[in-house]
Design an enzyme around this catalytic site. Structure first.
Site, PDB file in Angstrom:
ATOM      1  N   ASP A 104       0.843  -1.200   0.000  1.00  0.00           N
ATOM      2  CA  ASP A 104       0.000   0.000   0.000  1.00  0.00           C
ATOM      3  C   ASP A 104       0.875   1.246   0.000  1.00  0.00           C
ATOM      4  O   ASP A 104       2.030   1.203   0.428  1.00  0.00           O
ATOM      5  CB  ASP A 104      -0.902   0.016   1.243  1.00  0.00           C
ATOM      6  CG  ASP A 104      -1.882  -1.149   1.243  1.00  0.00           C
ATOM      7  OD1 ASP A 104      -2.146  -1.685   0.154  1.00  0.00           O
ATOM      8  OD2 ASP A 104      -2.346  -1.523   2.337  1.00  0.00           O
TER       9      ASP A 104
HETATM   10  N1  URA Z   1      -1.161  -5.891   3.917  1.00  0.00           N
HETATM   11  C1  URA Z   1      -1.645  -4.622   3.927  1.00  0.00           C
HETATM   12  O1  URA Z   1      -2.677  -4.332   4.524  1.00  0.00           O
HETATM   13  N2  URA Z   1      -0.961  -3.689   3.261  1.00  0.00           N
HETATM   14  C2  URA Z   1       0.201  -3.927   2.612  1.00  0.00           C
HETATM   15  O2  URA Z   1       0.795  -3.010   2.035  1.00  0.00           O
HETATM   16  C3  URA Z   1       0.693  -5.240   2.621  1.00  0.00           C
HETATM   17  C4  URA Z   1      -0.002  -6.219   3.279  1.00  0.00           C
END
Ligand code: URA
Length: 241
Positions: A104
């Site tokens: 993310d």
């Molecule tokens: N899980 C999440 O919620 N975000 C990420 O970036 C990776 C795994």
């Protein structure tokens, strides 16, 4: 392979740039000036020099990036947001590298960037069960019942997560290791136990561990050993870590 293809696959010159460099006498093959680029060369045996520098042919490159906050896991973003490949020198971008999987925008840490589509596909395939470890911090303390639920599996939007491991380092911080990669998985898992992620950093991806000497935004090429251990997954065997 054609000389212009070799130079473009190495990220050194587009076909047009190679053509004009050749006209200017800036390319030699085995010491001989090449004025044309539609000639065949053997990338393994011939010694090609471009603009005075020897050309090392590599079809694939494998990079480890310590992703900083605010970057999108993509090679371009329609809304003009910064993307992880902006952090790399242009040669790599010209070689067609892309992030293997997504983090993310506000997640930090280990990101593999490569132009090896087959390896990337295999590392991300659910049947490969490649493990991923994330350091996390949550808003509220996690109880032992929360931990048991997380480890057993929780419902994230109708999907029951697979068993995972959570090791706490304080009542709000720890490391979670999962063997799947659903969208926003860790955030949604914490929400399933009525909590909220306030910090998330990927520390491991399969056999690959985040190099602690890389500052946020820094990258390095993977060592031969690191590439070899990832390639074990291609053969369906994930080596012991
Ligand atoms: N899980 C999440 O919620 N975000 C990420 O970036 C990776 C795994």
């Amino acid at each position: 392979m054609r000389l212009d293809k070799l130079l473009s696959e190495c990220g050194l010159a587009s076909r047009t740039e190679a053509k004009s460099a050749a006209r200017l006498g800036k390319i030699t093959v085995n010491g001989k000036v090449m004025t044309k680029t539609d000639v065949q060369v053997d990338p393994e045996r011939d010694s090609v020099v471009y603009g005075g520098l020897p050309v090392r042919y590599r079809r694939f490159v494998y990079l480890m990036l310590n992703k900083p906050d605010g970057y999108v896991s993509a090679t371009e973003d329609g809304r003009g947001e910064p993307v992880v490949t902006d952090l790399l020198p242009p040669e790599y971008r010209k070689m067609g590298v892309f992030p293997c999987g997504r983090l993310d925008k506000h997640t930090l840490g280990l990101m593999l960037i490569t132009n090896d589509g087959v390896l990337s596909h295999q590392l991300l395939a659910p049947k490969s069960h490649v493990s991923k470890s994330y350091g996390f911090r949550v808003k509220f303390p996690l109880s032992s019942s929360d931990l048991a639920q997380l480890e057993r599996g929780v419902d994230i939007g109708g999907y029951l997560t697979k068993p995972c491991r959570v090791e706490m380092t304080s009542e709000r911080e720890g490391v979670i290791t999962v063997t799947e990669g659903k969208y926003h998985q860790i955030k949604l898992m914490m929400e399933a136990v009525h909590n909220q992620i306030t910090y998330l950093e990927r520390l491991r991806f399969g056999t690959l561990a985040l190099d602690a000497s890389l500052a946020r935004g820094e990258w390095r090429e993977l060592s031969e050993e690191e590439i070899g251990s990832l390639q074990q997954i291609r053969k369906g065997i994930e080596p012991e870590t």
